[in-house]
Structure formats: C-alpha cells, structure tokens
Enzyme design. Structure first.
Site, PDB file in Angstrom:
ATOM      1  N   PRO A 122      56.556 -67.561 -51.121  1.00 15.14           N
ATOM      2  CA  PRO A 122      57.102 -68.565 -52.032  1.00 15.14           C
ATOM      3  C   PRO A 122      57.450 -69.885 -51.360  1.00 15.14           C
ATOM      4  O   PRO A 122      57.990 -69.913 -50.251  1.00 15.14           O
ATOM      5  CB  PRO A 122      58.372 -67.896 -52.592  1.00 15.14           C
ATOM      6  CG  PRO A 122      58.669 -66.781 -51.666  1.00 15.14           C
ATOM      7  CD  PRO A 122      57.359 -66.329 -51.101  1.00 15.14           C
ATOM      8  N   ASN A 123      57.120 -70.957 -52.058  1.00 16.84           N
ATOM      9  CA  ASN A 123      57.463 -72.335 -51.682  1.00 16.84           C
ATOM     10  C   ASN A 123      56.663 -72.886 -50.500  1.00 16.84           C
ATOM     11  O   ASN A 123      56.754 -74.074 -50.181  1.00 16.84           O
ATOM     12  CB  ASN A 123      58.971 -72.465 -51.393  1.00 16.84           C
ATOM     13  CG  ASN A 123      59.816 -72.032 -52.572  1.00 16.84           C
ATOM     14  OD1 ASN A 123      59.613 -72.534 -53.675  1.00 16.84           O
ATOM     15  ND2 ASN A 123      60.723 -71.092 -52.375  1.00 16.84           N
ATOM     16  N   ARG A 172      58.102 -80.332 -48.461  1.00 11.24           N
ATOM     17  CA  ARG A 172      59.312 -79.531 -48.591  1.00 11.24           C
ATOM     18  C   ARG A 172      60.138 -79.583 -47.304  1.00 11.24           C
ATOM     19  O   ARG A 172      59.687 -79.115 -46.255  1.00 11.24           O
ATOM     20  CB  ARG A 172      58.891 -78.089 -48.852  1.00 11.24           C
ATOM     21  CG  ARG A 172      60.021 -77.103 -48.863  1.00 11.24           C
ATOM     22  CD  ARG A 172      59.526 -75.673 -48.730  1.00 11.24           C
ATOM     23  NE  ARG A 172      60.638 -74.757 -48.787  1.00 11.24           N
ATOM     24  CZ  ARG A 172      60.612 -73.515 -48.308  1.00 11.24           C
ATOM     25  NH1 ARG A 172      59.517 -73.040 -47.758  1.00 11.24           N
ATOM     26  NH2 ARG A 172      61.678 -72.750 -48.396  1.00 11.24           N
ATOM     27  N   TYR A 205      60.761 -77.738 -41.824  1.00  5.09           N
ATOM     28  CA  TYR A 205      59.476 -77.033 -41.800  1.00  5.09           C
ATOM     29  C   TYR A 205      58.304 -77.854 -41.277  1.00  5.09           C
ATOM     30  O   TYR A 205      57.185 -77.341 -41.196  1.00  5.09           O
ATOM     31  CB  TYR A 205      59.166 -76.524 -43.219  1.00  5.09           C
ATOM     32  CG  TYR A 205      60.208 -75.551 -43.734  1.00  5.09           C
ATOM     33  CD1 TYR A 205      60.449 -74.352 -43.078  1.00  5.09           C
ATOM     34  CD2 TYR A 205      60.975 -75.845 -44.864  1.00  5.09           C
ATOM     35  CE1 TYR A 205      61.412 -73.463 -43.530  1.00  5.09           C
ATOM     36  CE2 TYR A 205      61.939 -74.958 -45.331  1.00  5.09           C
ATOM     37  CZ  TYR A 205      62.153 -73.769 -44.654  1.00  5.09           C
ATOM     38  OH  TYR A 205      63.101 -72.889 -45.106  1.00  5.09           O
ATOM     39  N   ASN A 236      53.862 -64.934 -43.574  1.00  7.97           N
ATOM     40  CA  ASN A 236      55.119 -65.658 -43.750  1.00  7.97           C
ATOM     41  C   ASN A 236      55.581 -65.355 -45.167  1.00  7.97           C
ATOM     42  O   ASN A 236      55.048 -65.921 -46.135  1.00  7.97           O
ATOM     43  CB  ASN A 236      54.947 -67.159 -43.537  1.00  7.97           C
ATOM     44  CG  ASN A 236      56.287 -67.895 -43.588  1.00  7.97           C
ATOM     45  OD1 ASN A 236      57.294 -67.326 -44.022  1.00  7.97           O
ATOM     46  ND2 ASN A 236      56.305 -69.143 -43.144  1.00  7.97           N
ATOM     47  N   ALA A 272      61.336 -66.649 -48.364  1.00  8.29           N
ATOM     48  CA  ALA A 272      62.662 -66.068 -48.618  1.00  8.29           C
ATOM     49  C   ALA A 272      62.605 -64.577 -48.928  1.00  8.29           C
ATOM     50  O   ALA A 272      63.603 -63.864 -48.770  1.00  8.29           O
ATOM     51  CB  ALA A 272      63.356 -66.822 -49.743  1.00  8.29           C
ATOM     52  N   GLU A 324      54.872 -60.871 -38.495  1.00  6.13           N
ATOM     53  CA  GLU A 324      55.794 -61.710 -39.277  1.00  6.13           C
ATOM     54  C   GLU A 324      55.901 -63.082 -38.613  1.00  6.13           C
ATOM     55  O   GLU A 324      56.130 -63.156 -37.403  1.00  6.13           O
ATOM     56  CB  GLU A 324      57.172 -61.040 -39.299  1.00  6.13           C
ATOM     57  CG  GLU A 324      58.255 -61.894 -39.939  1.00  6.13           C
ATOM     58  CD  GLU A 324      59.656 -61.303 -39.767  1.00  6.13           C
ATOM     59  OE1 GLU A 324      59.840 -60.391 -38.922  1.00  6.13           O
ATOM     60  OE2 GLU A 324      60.564 -61.775 -40.469  1.00  6.13           O
ATOM     61  N   HIS A 379      57.538 -67.217 -39.002  1.00  6.83           N
ATOM     62  CA  HIS A 379      58.356 -68.233 -39.670  1.00  6.83           C
ATOM     63  C   HIS A 379      58.218 -69.538 -38.908  1.00  6.83           C
ATOM     64  O   HIS A 379      58.200 -69.539 -37.663  1.00  6.83           O
ATOM     65  CB  HIS A 379      59.831 -67.818 -39.696  1.00  6.83           C
ATOM     66  CG  HIS A 379      60.040 -66.532 -40.407  1.00  6.83           C
ATOM     67  ND1 HIS A 379      59.993 -66.427 -41.776  1.00  6.83           N
ATOM     68  CD2 HIS A 379      60.241 -65.277 -39.941  1.00  6.83           C
ATOM     69  CE1 HIS A 379      60.162 -65.163 -42.121  1.00  6.83           C
ATOM     70  NE2 HIS A 379      60.307 -64.442 -41.022  1.00  6.83           N
ATOM     71  N   ARG A 385      69.997 -70.512 -38.486  1.00  5.60           N
ATOM     72  CA  ARG A 385      70.198 -71.215 -39.754  1.00  5.60           C
ATOM     73  C   ARG A 385      71.278 -70.497 -40.582  1.00  5.60           C
ATOM     74  O   ARG A 385      72.238 -70.015 -40.027  1.00  5.60           O
ATOM     75  CB  ARG A 385      68.861 -71.308 -40.489  1.00  5.60           C
ATOM     76  CG  ARG A 385      67.781 -72.066 -39.691  1.00  5.60           C
ATOM     77  CD  ARG A 385      66.496 -72.185 -40.470  1.00  5.60           C
ATOM     78  NE  ARG A 385      66.700 -72.886 -41.723  1.00  5.60           N
ATOM     79  CZ  ARG A 385      65.871 -72.801 -42.773  1.00  5.60           C
ATOM     80  NH1 ARG A 385      64.791 -72.053 -42.710  1.00  5.60           N
ATOM     81  NH2 ARG A 385      66.127 -73.468 -43.884  1.00  5.60           N
TER      82      ARG A 385
HETATM   83  C1  DQA Z   1      60.615 -69.483 -43.685  1.00  4.42           C
HETATM   84  C2  DQA Z   1      62.105 -69.180 -43.503  1.00  4.42           C
HETATM   85  C3  DQA Z   1      62.703 -68.606 -44.763  1.00  4.42           C
HETATM   86  O1  DQA Z   1      64.092 -68.351 -44.595  1.00  4.42           O
HETATM   87  C4  DQA Z   1      62.535 -69.577 -45.920  1.00  4.42           C
HETATM   88  O2  DQA Z   1      63.037 -69.003 -47.110  1.00  4.42           O
HETATM   89  C5  DQA Z   1      61.138 -70.040 -46.079  1.00  4.42           C
HETATM   90  C6  DQA Z   1      60.374 -70.380 -44.893  1.00  4.42           C
HETATM   91  C7  DQA Z   1      60.020 -70.199 -42.449  1.00  4.42           C
HETATM   92  O3  DQA Z   1      58.814 -70.224 -42.335  1.00  4.42           O
HETATM   93  O4  DQA Z   1      60.762 -70.757 -41.640  1.00  4.42           O
HETATM   94  O5  DQA Z   1      60.647 -70.205 -47.197  1.00  4.42           O
HETATM   95  O6  DQA Z   1      59.911 -68.267 -43.855  1.00  4.42           O
END
Ligand code: DQA
Length: 146
Positions: free
Chosen positions: A9-10, A17, A22, A73, A76, A97, A99, A106
């Site tokens: 998501p996102n 964003r 990021y 990735n 959230a 995994e 990020h 954070r």
């Molecule tokens: C994320 C970290 C997550 O906490 C966040 O919700 C994201 C991006 C990262 O790539 O740093 O959407 O996965």
C-alpha cells in the site's frame, strides 16, 4: 529463474509521497533499475503493486508456481498483517523483506514486523538501495542454480 518484486500500500506514490522519508525516486524508476540489474545477473523479473491485502496474498500464492524468490515491501501491512505473514509461511520460496526507511528509528508501531520471522531476511533503511541489496541477497542464495 524469475524474481517477483511486490510493493504494498501507498508505494505506488513513491517520489511524491513523503520524499524526505522515502526518497525522490518513483516506483517505476526503482523497478527499472532493479530490472536492469536483474537482467545483467541473468534473472527474469516480474513486478506487482497493490494497496489491497488480499491481492498481495493471491500474488504471493501464485509466485510459488513460477518464481524462485520474492522481494517484498509490504508497506504498513508489515506491522499487523498476520494474513500476509501466513501467506509467506505457506510458500516454499525465499521472501526478502525490504523497507526504504529504517523502520527501527521511526514510530513505535513501525518497530514491529509481523512478517520478519517468516521471511528469509530483512533489509531496511537504505532507501531504494534496500531493493538492490535484496536482489543481491537472492543472487547469493541462488548461487549457481540459475
Ligand atoms: C515502508 C515502511 C512502512 O512503515 C510504511 O508504512 C511504508 C513504507 C518503507 O519502505 O520504509 O509504507 O515499508
């Protein structure tokens, strides 16, 4: 050998964003760089992005049929999706995994990854380089199999 890159998501809004957190690269730019590197290493690569938990789970299930490994990735969902965790545990291919941000420095809620225990390993905090390191990690794992 095919490697699947899943973004949750996102992450489709990368570049616009919260760039201070990021980075300024779009998801397309990151995927293009991954594709180029993977090709040079001799891998096929597939890409999937969804903000929908069930779609991510379905794609993880499908990956077991034609992929050697997954770079994930989960956004959230990382912090609370037991359903994605179970999907990773259900498939017998390595899932790395990743990020962009360092989830350990954070918000408190980001320090928990419910998927980490069922992933082959985790890489966080290197911006887009996290994805490149995950590709290198899979390449090391696959060794001469490809
Ligand atoms: C994320 C970290 C997550 O906490 C966040 O919700 C994201 C991006 C990262 O790539 O740093 O959407 O996965």
């Amino acid at each position: 050998m095919k490697i699947l890159v899943i973004n949750g998501p996102n992450l489709n809004l990368l570049g616009e964003r919260e760039p201070a957190v990021y980075g300024g690269d779009s998801l397309q730019a990151i995927n293009d760089e991954l594709f180029t590197r993977a090709k040079r290493m001799g891998y096929d690569m597939a890409f999937f992005q969804s903000s929908n938990e069930g779609s991510i789970i379905d794609r993880l299930h499908d990956s077991r049929l034609d992929c050697a490994g997954v770079i994930l990735n989960a956004g959230a969902y990382t912090h609370y999706s037991y359903a994605i965790r179970d999907a990773i545990a259900a498939i017998n291919i390595p899932v790395i995994e990743v990020h962009l941000s360092n989830i350990n420095n954070r918000d408190e809620f980001r320090k928990t990854s419910v998927i980490a225990p069922v992933c082959r390993g985790s890489i966080a905090g290197f911006g887009k380089i996290s994805y490149m390191l995950a590709l290198n990690a899979l390449d090391y794992l696959f060794g001469e199999q490809k």
